[in-house]
Design a protein around this motif. Sequence first.
Motif, PDB file in Angstrom:
ATOM      1  N   GLY A 109       0.810  -1.212   0.000  1.00 26.72           N
ATOM      2  CA  GLY A 109       0.000   0.000   0.000  1.00 26.72           C
ATOM      3  C   GLY A 109       0.839   1.256   0.000  1.00 26.72           C
ATOM      4  O   GLY A 109       0.591   2.188  -0.774  1.00 26.72           O
ATOM      5  N   THR A 110       1.862   1.284   0.848  1.00 29.46           N
ATOM      6  CA  THR A 110       2.737   2.451   0.947  1.00 29.46           C
ATOM      7  C   THR A 110       3.444   2.718  -0.371  1.00 29.46           C
ATOM      8  O   THR A 110       3.479   3.850  -0.865  1.00 29.46           O
ATOM      9  N   GLN A 111       3.997   1.663  -0.965  1.00 24.67           N
ATOM     10  CA  GLN A 111       4.755   1.845  -2.207  1.00 24.67           C
ATOM     11  C   GLN A 111       3.845   2.095  -3.406  1.00 24.67           C
ATOM     12  O   GLN A 111       4.214   2.859  -4.315  1.00 24.67           O
ATOM     13  N   ALA A 112       2.671   1.488  -3.419  1.00 24.16           N
ATOM     14  CA  ALA A 112       1.730   1.733  -4.518  1.00 24.16           C
ATOM     15  C   ALA A 112       1.293   3.192  -4.517  1.00 24.16           C
ATOM     16  O   ALA A 112       1.227   3.847  -5.569  1.00 24.16           O
ATOM     17  N   GLU A 113       0.982   3.716  -3.335  1.00 23.05           N
ATOM     18  CA  GLU A 113       0.571   5.115  -3.229  1.00 23.05           C
ATOM     19  C   GLU A 113       1.690   6.052  -3.675  1.00 23.05           C
ATOM     20  O   GLU A 113       1.458   7.030  -4.399  1.00 23.05           O
ATOM     21  N   ARG A 114       2.900   5.730  -3.263  1.00 19.16           N
ATOM     22  CA  ARG A 114       4.041   6.585  -3.611  1.00 19.16           C
ATOM     23  C   ARG A 114       4.331   6.548  -5.107  1.00 19.16           C
ATOM     24  O   ARG A 114       4.573   7.587  -5.722  1.00 19.16           O
ATOM     25  N   LEU A 115       4.310   5.354  -5.694  1.00 21.12           N
ATOM     26  CA  LEU A 115       4.571   5.230  -7.125  1.00 21.12           C
ATOM     27  C   LEU A 115       3.505   5.957  -7.939  1.00 21.12           C
ATOM     28  O   LEU A 115       3.809   6.649  -8.915  1.00 21.12           O
ATOM     29  N   ALA A 116       2.244   5.804  -7.543  1.00 21.10           N
ATOM     30  CA  ALA A 116       1.157   6.477  -8.249  1.00 21.10           C
ATOM     31  C   ALA A 116       1.326   7.989  -8.208  1.00 21.10           C
ATOM     32  O   ALA A 116       1.099   8.689  -9.202  1.00 21.10           O
ATOM     33  N   ARG A 117       1.755   8.493  -7.053  1.00 21.34           N
ATOM     34  CA  ARG A 117       1.966   9.938  -6.906  1.00 21.34           C
ATOM     35  C   ARG A 117       3.104  10.394  -7.820  1.00 21.34           C
ATOM     36  O   ARG A 117       3.019  11.451  -8.453  1.00 21.34           O
ATOM     37  N   GLN A 118       4.177   9.596  -7.903  1.00 20.60           N
ATOM     38  CA  GLN A 118       5.299   9.937  -8.782  1.00 20.60           C
ATOM     39  C   GLN A 118       4.850  10.025 -10.239  1.00 20.60           C
ATOM     40  O   GLN A 118       5.306  10.888 -10.987  1.00 20.60           O
ATOM     41  N   LEU A 119       3.984   9.102 -10.621  1.00 21.75           N
ATOM     42  CA  LEU A 119       3.570   8.999 -12.017  1.00 21.75           C
ATOM     43  C   LEU A 119       2.385   9.896 -12.363  1.00 21.75           C
ATOM     44  O   LEU A 119       2.047  10.065 -13.533  1.00 21.75           O
ATOM     45  N   GLY A 120       1.727  10.431 -11.327  1.00 19.65           N
ATOM     46  CA  GLY A 120       0.552  11.258 -11.577  1.00 19.65           C
ATOM     47  C   GLY A 120      -0.650  10.471 -12.050  1.00 19.65           C
ATOM     48  O   GLY A 120      -1.455  10.946 -12.850  1.00 19.65           O
ATOM     49  N   ILE A 121      -0.768   9.227 -11.552  1.00 21.20           N
ATOM     50  CA  ILE A 121      -1.893   8.362 -11.906  1.00 21.20           C
ATOM     51  C   ILE A 121      -2.549   7.848 -10.617  1.00 21.20           C
ATOM     52  O   ILE A 121      -1.954   7.943  -9.546  1.00 21.20           O
ATOM     53  N   PRO A 122      -3.754   7.312 -10.682  1.00 21.55           N
ATOM     54  CA  PRO A 122      -4.443   6.884  -9.464  1.00 21.55           C
ATOM     55  C   PRO A 122      -3.820   5.652  -8.800  1.00 21.55           C
ATOM     56  O   PRO A 122      -3.341   4.737  -9.471  1.00 21.55           O
ATOM     57  N   HIS A 123      -3.836   5.675  -7.486  1.00 18.30           N
ATOM     58  CA  HIS A 123      -3.553   4.486  -6.674  1.00 18.30           C
ATOM     59  C   HIS A 123      -4.903   3.830  -6.442  1.00 18.30           C
ATOM     60  O   HIS A 123      -5.762   4.375  -5.741  1.00 18.30           O
ATOM     61  N   VAL A 124      -5.109   2.671  -7.045  1.00 15.33           N
ATOM     62  CA  VAL A 124      -6.409   2.003  -6.990  1.00 15.33           C
ATOM     63  C   VAL A 124      -6.343   0.854  -5.990  1.00 15.33           C
ATOM     64  O   VAL A 124      -5.745  -0.191  -6.260  1.00 15.33           O
ATOM     65  N   SER A 125      -6.938   1.076  -4.834  1.00 18.33           N
ATOM     66  CA  SER A 125      -6.963   0.073  -3.764  1.00 18.33           C
ATOM     67  C   SER A 125      -8.335  -0.578  -3.708  1.00 18.33           C
ATOM     68  O   SER A 125      -9.356   0.120  -3.716  1.00 18.33           O
ATOM     69  N   THR A 126      -8.361  -1.904  -3.658  1.00 18.87           N
ATOM     70  CA  THR A 126      -9.659  -2.582  -3.588  1.00 18.87           C
ATOM     71  C   THR A 126     -10.400  -2.208  -2.316  1.00 18.87           C
ATOM     72  O   THR A 126     -11.631  -2.087  -2.321  1.00 18.87           O
ATOM     73  N   GLY A 127      -9.677  -2.006  -1.217  1.00 20.72           N
ATOM     74  CA  GLY A 127     -10.333  -1.600   0.020  1.00 20.72           C
ATOM     75  C   GLY A 127     -11.070  -0.286  -0.150  1.00 20.72           C
ATOM     76  O   GLY A 127     -12.214  -0.126   0.293  1.00 20.72           O
ATOM     77  N   ALA A 128     -10.415   0.677  -0.816  1.00 24.81           N
ATOM     78  CA  ALA A 128     -11.040   1.981  -1.055  1.00 24.81           C
ATOM     79  C   ALA A 128     -12.232   1.849  -1.997  1.00 24.81           C
ATOM     80  O   ALA A 128     -13.258   2.520  -1.819  1.00 24.81           O
ATOM     81  N   ILE A 129     -12.102   0.988  -3.004  1.00 23.99           N
ATOM     82  CA  ILE A 129     -13.207   0.772  -3.940  1.00 23.99           C
ATOM     83  C   ILE A 129     -14.422   0.248  -3.203  1.00 23.99           C
ATOM     84  O   ILE A 129     -15.553   0.709  -3.399  1.00 23.99           O
ATOM     85  N   PHE A 130     -14.206  -0.747  -2.346  1.00 21.04           N
ATOM     86  CA  PHE A 130     -15.309  -1.328  -1.581  1.00 21.04           C
ATOM     87  C   PHE A 130     -15.982  -0.276  -0.702  1.00 21.04           C
ATOM     88  O   PHE A 130     -17.204  -0.157  -0.680  1.00 21.04           O
ATOM     89  N   ARG A 131     -15.157   0.472   0.035  1.00 21.16           N
ATOM     90  CA  ARG A 131     -15.715   1.474   0.948  1.00 21.16           C
ATOM     91  C   ARG A 131     -16.528   2.530   0.198  1.00 21.16           C
ATOM     92  O   ARG A 131     -17.621   2.909   0.641  1.00 21.16           O
ATOM     93  N   GLU A 132     -16.000   2.988  -0.942  1.00 18.80           N
ATOM     94  CA  GLU A 132     -16.698   4.026  -1.706  1.00 18.80           C
ATOM     95  C   GLU A 132     -18.010   3.505  -2.282  1.00 18.80           C
ATOM     96  O   GLU A 132     -19.040   4.186  -2.235  1.00 18.80           O
ATOM     97  N   ALA A 133     -17.962   2.280  -2.829  1.00 26.74           N
ATOM     98  CA  ALA A 133     -19.167   1.713  -3.427  1.00 26.74           C
ATOM     99  C   ALA A 133     -20.251   1.481  -2.379  1.00 26.74           C
ATOM    100  O   ALA A 133     -21.439   1.714  -2.631  1.00 26.74           O
TER     101      ALA A 133
END
Length: 225
Positions: free
Chosen positions: A14-38
């Motif tokens: 999670g930590t590295q996915a979020e960081r990489l996404a921020r570097q690339l300017g693209i979304p960090h897509v977490s299934t946990g977040a998807i579930f909570r939002e839906a």
Amino acid sequence: MRAVMLGMPGAGKGTQAERLARQLGIPHVSTGAIFREAVQRGTDLGRQAKAYMDRGELVPDSVTVAMVRERLQAPDCRRGFVLDGFPRNLEQARALDEALAQEGVRIEAAIDLVVPVEEAVRRITSRRVCPRCGATYGAGELAAPGGVGGEICPRCGAQLVQRDDDREEVVRQRLRVYEESTRPLVDYYAARGVLVEVAGTGSVDEVAEAIAHALRGRGLGIDRG
């Protein structure tokens, strides 16, 4: 770039996915977040997922895949994404590939964070959460560790606790499930020529730079810094 983050529980996905996404300017897509939002939005898929979660059951692959596919069709994912927590098994990986192929794209990097089993156990069992503000603290983040019940949240002053699923016996069971269901994804993506193995030990900054270096070596262009 379209990437998935792999690794056993405690590897730091999670930590590295979020960081990489921020570097690339693209979304960090977490299934946990998807579930909570839906669930919060009360969508049809969210209601289906909530029914399973309320019964303490795993959300079926069919529902999970549909929710992830819906999220990846959002406008902010057109330039790419970093998936975290999905796919969890071969069936989900194949479904993801089929969905992306219909859009004329594919997974370009499957980043496997490699850590020793005992290090993963240590990281997870050392984790503490704040029941008041929801903050989570990993191993080494608290200045004066004193065991469960002896740590205070620096943000709000509440007593920190250990989550039930962070207890050692539960963690080791999660690792067994990972070996059986999720570990085969390493071979799956290796066979497709997109596997990128990176040592998940070291500081957060060191691991992030190792990921960036490995991706640059494959011509995937991660800017330094």
